[in-house]
Design a protein around this motif. Structure first.
Motif, PDB file in Angstrom:
ATOM      1  N   ARG A 106      89.535  23.857  28.040  1.00  0.00           N
ATOM      2  CA  ARG A 106      90.165  25.109  27.598  1.00  0.00           C
ATOM      3  C   ARG A 106      90.084  25.256  26.077  1.00  0.00           C
ATOM      4  O   ARG A 106      89.978  26.357  25.563  1.00  0.00           O
ATOM      5  CB  ARG A 106      91.620  25.189  28.062  1.00  0.00           C
ATOM      6  CG  ARG A 106      91.781  25.224  29.562  1.00  0.00           C
ATOM      7  CD  ARG A 106      90.993  26.375  30.196  1.00  0.00           C
ATOM      8  NE  ARG A 106      90.671  26.079  31.559  1.00  0.00           N
ATOM      9  CZ  ARG A 106      89.441  25.976  32.039  1.00  0.00           C
ATOM     10  NH1 ARG A 106      88.409  26.163  31.267  1.00  0.00           N
ATOM     11  NH2 ARG A 106      89.226  25.698  33.289  1.00  0.00           N
TER      12      ARG A 106
ATOM     13  N   VAL B  60      93.642  34.177  29.133  1.00  0.00           N
ATOM     14  CA  VAL B  60      94.288  34.905  30.235  1.00  0.00           C
ATOM     15  C   VAL B  60      93.262  35.192  31.332  1.00  0.00           C
ATOM     16  O   VAL B  60      93.540  35.022  32.523  1.00  0.00           O
ATOM     17  CB  VAL B  60      94.947  36.213  29.735  1.00  0.00           C
ATOM     18  CG1 VAL B  60      95.293  37.139  30.885  1.00  0.00           C
ATOM     19  CG2 VAL B  60      96.201  35.906  28.928  1.00  0.00           C
ATOM     20  N   SER B  61      92.071  35.600  30.942  1.00  0.00           N
ATOM     21  CA  SER B  61      91.007  35.863  31.923  1.00  0.00           C
ATOM     22  C   SER B  61      90.661  34.607  32.717  1.00  0.00           C
ATOM     23  O   SER B  61      90.484  34.656  33.938  1.00  0.00           O
ATOM     24  CB  SER B  61      89.753  36.379  31.224  1.00  0.00           C
ATOM     25  OG  SER B  61      89.969  37.649  30.698  1.00  0.00           O
ATOM     26  N   ILE B  62      90.580  33.493  32.028  1.00  0.00           N
ATOM     27  CA  ILE B  62      90.272  32.227  32.696  1.00  0.00           C
ATOM     28  C   ILE B  62      91.376  31.865  33.686  1.00  0.00           C
ATOM     29  O   ILE B  62      91.110  31.461  34.815  1.00  0.00           O
ATOM     30  CB  ILE B  62      90.064  31.105  31.654  1.00  0.00           C
ATOM     31  CG1 ILE B  62      88.760  31.364  30.898  1.00  0.00           C
ATOM     32  CG2 ILE B  62      90.066  29.726  32.306  1.00  0.00           C
ATOM     33  CD1 ILE B  62      88.588  30.527  29.652  1.00  0.00           C
ATOM     34  N   LYS B  63      92.620  32.026  33.249  1.00  0.00           N
ATOM     35  CA  LYS B  63      93.754  31.701  34.123  1.00  0.00           C
ATOM     36  C   LYS B  63      93.749  32.585  35.367  1.00  0.00           C
ATOM     37  O   LYS B  63      93.994  32.123  36.477  1.00  0.00           O
ATOM     38  CB  LYS B  63      95.059  31.843  33.354  1.00  0.00           C
ATOM     39  CG  LYS B  63      96.242  31.268  34.090  1.00  0.00           C
ATOM     40  CD  LYS B  63      97.356  30.954  33.132  1.00  0.00           C
ATOM     41  CE  LYS B  63      98.410  30.176  33.857  1.00  0.00           C
ATOM     42  NZ  LYS B  63      98.758  28.960  33.195  1.00  0.00           N
ATOM     43  N   ARG B  64      93.460  33.866  35.201  1.00  0.00           N
ATOM     44  CA  ARG B  64      93.394  34.783  36.345  1.00  0.00           C
ATOM     45  C   ARG B  64      92.294  34.367  37.319  1.00  0.00           C
ATOM     46  O   ARG B  64      92.484  34.389  38.529  1.00  0.00           O
ATOM     47  CB  ARG B  64      93.144  36.215  35.871  1.00  0.00           C
ATOM     48  CG  ARG B  64      94.360  36.867  35.311  1.00  0.00           C
ATOM     49  CD  ARG B  64      94.072  38.297  34.917  1.00  0.00           C
ATOM     50  NE  ARG B  64      95.246  38.888  34.296  1.00  0.00           N
ATOM     51  CZ  ARG B  64      95.210  39.824  33.371  1.00  0.00           C
ATOM     52  NH1 ARG B  64      94.053  40.315  32.960  1.00  0.00           N
ATOM     53  NH2 ARG B  64      96.316  40.301  32.862  1.00  0.00           N
ATOM     54  N   LYS B  65      91.142  34.000  36.782  1.00  0.00           N
ATOM     55  CA  LYS B  65      90.036  33.563  37.639  1.00  0.00           C
ATOM     56  C   LYS B  65      90.416  32.311  38.410  1.00  0.00           C
ATOM     57  O   LYS B  65      90.090  32.174  39.586  1.00  0.00           O
ATOM     58  CB  LYS B  65      88.780  33.303  36.809  1.00  0.00           C
ATOM     59  CG  LYS B  65      88.088  34.555  36.360  1.00  0.00           C
ATOM     60  CD  LYS B  65      86.874  34.233  35.495  1.00  0.00           C
ATOM     61  CE  LYS B  65      86.293  35.498  34.894  1.00  0.00           C
ATOM     62  NZ  LYS B  65      85.217  35.205  33.935  1.00  0.00           N
TER      63      LYS B  65
ATOM     64  N   CYS C 231      91.816  37.697  20.612  1.00  0.00           N
ATOM     65  CA  CYS C 231      90.595  37.362  21.349  1.00  0.00           C
ATOM     66  C   CYS C 231      90.752  36.062  22.137  1.00  0.00           C
ATOM     67  O   CYS C 231      90.367  35.977  23.311  1.00  0.00           O
ATOM     68  CB  CYS C 231      89.402  37.256  20.397  1.00  0.00           C
ATOM     69  SG  CYS C 231      88.876  38.835  19.703  1.00  0.00           S
TER      70      CYS C 231
ATOM     71  N   ASP D 168      86.798  26.665  25.493  1.00  0.00           N
ATOM     72  CA  ASP D 168      86.836  28.100  25.794  1.00  0.00           C
ATOM     73  C   ASP D 168      87.458  28.872  24.634  1.00  0.00           C
ATOM     74  O   ASP D 168      86.988  29.954  24.275  1.00  0.00           O
ATOM     75  CB  ASP D 168      87.628  28.362  27.077  1.00  0.00           C
ATOM     76  CG  ASP D 168      86.934  27.805  28.316  1.00  0.00           C
ATOM     77  OD1 ASP D 168      85.686  27.774  28.334  1.00  0.00           O
ATOM     78  OD2 ASP D 168      87.647  27.409  29.256  1.00  0.00           O
TER      79      ASP D 168
ATOM     80  N   ASN E  60      93.269  36.625  25.063  1.00  0.00           N
ATOM     81  CA  ASN E  60      92.662  37.411  26.136  1.00  0.00           C
ATOM     82  C   ASN E  60      91.654  36.594  26.939  1.00  0.00           C
ATOM     83  O   ASN E  60      91.594  36.695  28.162  1.00  0.00           O
ATOM     84  CB  ASN E  60      92.000  38.669  25.573  1.00  0.00           C
ATOM     85  CG  ASN E  60      93.006  39.691  25.105  1.00  0.00           C
ATOM     86  OD1 ASN E  60      94.190  39.610  25.396  1.00  0.00           O
ATOM     87  ND2 ASN E  60      92.537  40.670  24.348  1.00  0.00           N
ATOM     88  N   SER E  61      90.882  35.785  26.254  1.00  0.00           N
ATOM     89  CA  SER E  61      89.911  34.939  26.937  1.00  0.00           C
ATOM     90  C   SER E  61      90.618  33.929  27.855  1.00  0.00           C
ATOM     91  O   SER E  61      90.217  33.733  29.007  1.00  0.00           O
ATOM     92  CB  SER E  61      89.060  34.207  25.907  1.00  0.00           C
ATOM     93  OG  SER E  61      88.181  33.317  26.536  1.00  0.00           O
TER      94      SER E  61
ATOM     95  N   LYS F  84      92.743  33.278  41.202  1.00  0.00           N
ATOM     96  CA  LYS F  84      91.987  33.979  42.237  1.00  0.00           C
ATOM     97  C   LYS F  84      91.178  32.982  43.062  1.00  0.00           C
ATOM     98  O   LYS F  84      91.152  33.058  44.285  1.00  0.00           O
ATOM     99  CB  LYS F  84      91.058  35.005  41.588  1.00  0.00           C
ATOM    100  CG  LYS F  84      90.351  35.897  42.555  1.00  0.00           C
ATOM    101  CD  LYS F  84      89.522  36.933  41.812  1.00  0.00           C
ATOM    102  CE  LYS F  84      88.798  37.858  42.760  1.00  0.00           C
ATOM    103  NZ  LYS F  84      87.973  38.835  42.045  1.00  0.00           N
TER     104      LYS F  84
END
Length: 178
Positions: A49, A86-91, A80, A52, A83-84, A94
């Motif tokens: 992370r 957060v996107s990783i956590k959402r993926k 930035c 990332d 947001n990056s 999912k």
């Protein structure tokens, strides 16, 4: 804007590796705090992370407009990076949900295959079924189709205990036959 920071950002835009290394070092506390806040300091993927976050910092340096004066680079980089992550956590969430649903579907399929195999064995063994009363056959077939004692009793207008006893007799008769 700080002259040294401006040089680093421009160096990153020009592809200078040393500039990016220095930028990462300067923003290391920010990246670490964002990763810790999102994933925890003891996360098994903490280093991944951080990488990332570094990639998000790189992207922020490339896309930052040094001519504007409304938003500082520090704030822009923080947004930035966040947001990056957060996107990783959402993926990850999912993917975890997909994995769970796949596991449940696989389990259900396995149970259905077992029931189907049981039904096929019973059909092959009509002779064995002839040893059962019509009530016991009905109870057995409903049970093999996944119905509970309560559902079977309700459908046949019998008590759960009657259904349980019928299944017990059925098992006993089938065991003797085998």
């Amino acid at each position: 804007m700080d002259e040294n920071l401006l040089k680093l950002i421009n160096g990153v835009k020009e592809g200078k590796d040393l500039s990016f290394s220095e930028l990462c070092e300067a923003f290391s506390p920010l990246m670490r705090s964002q990763v810790t806040r999102m994933f925890g300091a003891s996360s098994s993927e903490y280093d991944d992370r951080l990488q990332d976050a570094a990639m998000a910092l790189y992207s922020a340096a490339i896309s930052y407009d040094t001519a504007q004066e409304k938003v500082t680079f520090g704030l822009y980089a923080k947004i930035c990076i966040r947001n990056s992550l957060v996107s990783i956590k959402r993926k990850e969430k999912k993917n975890a949900k997909k994995s769970n649903s796949y596991a449940l579907a696989e389990k259900k399929l396995s149970r259905e295959m077992q029931r189907e195999a049981s039904r096929e064995k019973l059909e092959e063994n009509e002779e064995m079924l002839s040893q059962l009363s019509s009530y016991e056959r009905m109870v057995l077939l409903l049970y093999l189709n996944g119905h509970s004692y309560r559902e079977i009793g309700s459908a046949l207008k019998k008590s759960e205990k009657s259904v349980e006893n019928a299944l017990y007799r059925t098992r006993s008769k089938l065991k003797k036959r085998i």
